[in-house]
Design a protein around this motif. Structure first.
Motif, PDB file in Angstrom:
ATOM      1  N   GLU A  41       0.869  -1.193   0.000  1.00  0.00           N
ATOM      2  CA  GLU A  41       0.000   0.000   0.000  1.00  0.00           C
ATOM      3  C   GLU A  41       0.899   1.233   0.000  1.00  0.00           C
ATOM      4  O   GLU A  41       2.013   1.152   0.491  1.00  0.00           O
ATOM      5  N   PRO A  42       0.463   2.384  -0.479  1.00  0.00           N
ATOM      6  CA  PRO A  42      -0.846   2.580  -1.112  1.00  0.00           C
ATOM      7  C   PRO A  42      -0.840   2.127  -2.567  1.00  0.00           C
ATOM      8  O   PRO A  42       0.170   2.219  -3.242  1.00  0.00           O
ATOM      9  N   PHE A  43      -2.002   1.638  -3.018  1.00  0.00           N
ATOM     10  CA  PHE A  43      -2.167   1.288  -4.430  1.00  0.00           C
ATOM     11  C   PHE A  43      -2.187   2.589  -5.230  1.00  0.00           C
ATOM     12  O   PHE A  43      -2.840   3.544  -4.828  1.00  0.00           O
ATOM     13  N   ARG A  88       1.862  -3.843  -6.867  1.00  0.00           N
ATOM     14  CA  ARG A  88       0.932  -2.706  -6.895  1.00  0.00           C
ATOM     15  C   ARG A  88       0.982  -1.919  -8.216  1.00  0.00           C
ATOM     16  O   ARG A  88       0.299  -0.910  -8.360  1.00  0.00           O
ATOM     17  N   TYR A 135      -4.213 -10.528  -4.705  1.00  0.00           N
ATOM     18  CA  TYR A 135      -4.439  -9.404  -3.793  1.00  0.00           C
ATOM     19  C   TYR A 135      -5.878  -8.883  -3.900  1.00  0.00           C
ATOM     20  O   TYR A 135      -6.439  -8.793  -5.004  1.00  0.00           O
TER      21      TYR A 135
END
Ligand code: SF4
Ligand code: SF4
Ligand code: SF4
Lengths: 320, 103
Positions: B25-27, B99, B63
């Motif tokens: 995170e963050p995406f 990500r 995910y």
């Protein structure tokens, strides 16, 4: 003999350059084979000063018939609606446009600027530019939504930045040879014959689109430009891969994404940094999906296409 | 070549299995954030696998609620089992995720 007048408002002359490079038919063929009398054109017209004014006045007064009025570039209204920023032959160009559009049998807007305002009309639009009968997607433009030329048609819009040379000359020939009434126009007044299929129709990368293999850099000879490089081919109406440029190529064939230049929103995203040549995504999913496809369908399709993709799709198949 | 990739794939798998903490995170919600991660990756030595995994936010399993995986990601080359994102350019497994996932 059909009288044609070509004037230019707020523009880069790109459509003039395109027109002069036409091949099927060429600008010369218009005169020699199709009996079109080019009264005046910014690059071809001989008259200057008073002589040009005389010619224009003869047309607006009805003394000389105006069969085809071609306009390239935006109608410039600045400053404050006066149009003084774009004067031509002794008065604001926009006043000539009003008077000539009234007497023309057909009015043809060539290129994005004349059709919907194009780049000059992009916010903050300092030149107060409008297209002839649209401002971006909004119907109306400079001449108003109700405008019809003497032949009973609204402005015929041939968009593009620039328009392909042959789109221009073929429409001019259709009108000059009395086939104007046969032209069927779409909701943005574009001739359907050119603007019903998509840029993607005929693209050599369609197989890579289907198997979801992405081109990650310009000019790569494998992969589709939709996934990463912002290609608008699946949602842009244009025949760029059917009627090739210079008779042999197109943006997508050369490895450059289609920027959607035949659609009213062009240039998309107000040219903000990082928005051009980049597929815009939200949480990893493209914001603009191919026309008619929804998000969940797209995700399912991707999983299936990836799983089924053949090994050759990962190789460069256009070997020289 | 294939066996060399196999060895790299194994060393990535081992790092992840041994609990390497990556920046999941963050995406990157929009392109701007995506571009910032790419910029960090571009500054790395291309051979620095561990930093690629950390900055890329790698996981060795799917995910999120949509069970996102490399398999659906547009950068994943199924037959080469390879991530074709130029900034990563590493062998990956279809059930992994990072990500930079895009579809
Ligand atoms: S490169 Fe563009 S036009 Fe060609 S298949 Fe891909 S998305 Fe369609
Ligand atoms: S490929 Fe797209 S951007 Fe290029 S000329 Fe055709 S419609 Fe315009
Ligand atoms: S970008 Fe990330 S999710 Fe996509 S294939 Fe590469 S490693 Fe997998």
């Amino acid at each position: 003999m059909a009288n044609l007048l070509w004037l230019q408002g707020g523009a880069c002359s790109g459509n003039t350059m395109s027109f002069l490079n036409a091949e099927e038919p060429s600008a010369c063929d218009l005169v020699t084979d199709f009996g079109i009398n080019i009264l005046w054109h910014p690059s071809l017209g001989l008259e200057l000063g008073e002589n040009l004014q005389k010619l224009l006045n003869a047309l607006t007064s009805g003394q000389m018939p105006l069969d085809i009025f071609v306009f390239e570039g935006t109608v410039v209204n600045a400053p404050k609606g006066t149009g003084e920023w774009n004067r031509f032959a002794g008065r604001p160009m926009k006043d000539w446009v009003s008077d000539l559009a009234k007497v023309a049998s057909y009015t043809v807007a060539i290129g994005d600027c004349a059709t919907w305002g194009g780049i000059p009309a992009t916010a903050p639009n300092p030149s107060e530019s409008q297209g002839l009968q649209f401002l971006k997607r909004q119907h109306g433009g400079y001449l108003g939504a109700a405008y019809k030329s003497k032949a009973g048609l609204p402005v015929i819009n041939v968009p593009g930045c620039p328009a392909h040379p042959d789109w221009i000359t073929q429409i001019v020939v259709a009108v000059a040879t009395g086939r104007g009434a046969d032209l069927s126009l779409d909701e943005f007044q574009r001739p359907k014959t050119f603007f019903t299929s998509f840029t993607q129709t005929g693209c050599t990368r369609n197989m890579h689109f289907a198997y979801k293999v992405s081109a990650t850099e310009y000019g790569q000879r494998k992969g589709c430009l939709f996934y990463d490089l912002g290609c608008r081919g699946p949602m842009t109406h244009s025949p760029c891969n059917r009627i090739l440029w210079n008779r042999q190529s197109s943006k997508t064939r050369a490895g450059m994404p289609c920027m959607g230049c035949t659609e009213p929103e062009f240039p998309f995203f107000d040219l903000a940094p990082g928005t051009v040549f980049k597929t815009q995504t939200l949480m990893g999913v493209p914001k603009d999906l191919p026309q008619g496809v929804d998000k969940s369908g797209y995700i399912k399709l991707t999983a299936a296409a990836k799983a089924a993709s053949p090994a050759w799709a990962e190789n460069d198949i256009f070997v020289v | 070549m294939a066996s060399e990739n196999g060895a790299v794939l194994k060393s990535i798998a081992d790092m992840l299995a041994n609990g390497l903490k990556t920046e999941v995170e963050p995406f990157p919600e929009t392109d701007k954030e995506f571009a910032e991660i790419l910029l960090q990756l571009r500054q790395l030595d291309p051979k620095d696998l561990e930093s690629k995994l950390v900055i890329g936010g790698f996981l060795d399993h799917p995910y999120g609620p949509d069970r996102q995986r490399c398999l659906e990601c547009m950068y994943y080359l199924v037959h080469r089992r390879w991530c074709d994102l130029p900034e990563l350019s590493v062998p990956v497994d279809p059930d992994w995720w990072c990500r930079l996932w895009r579809i």
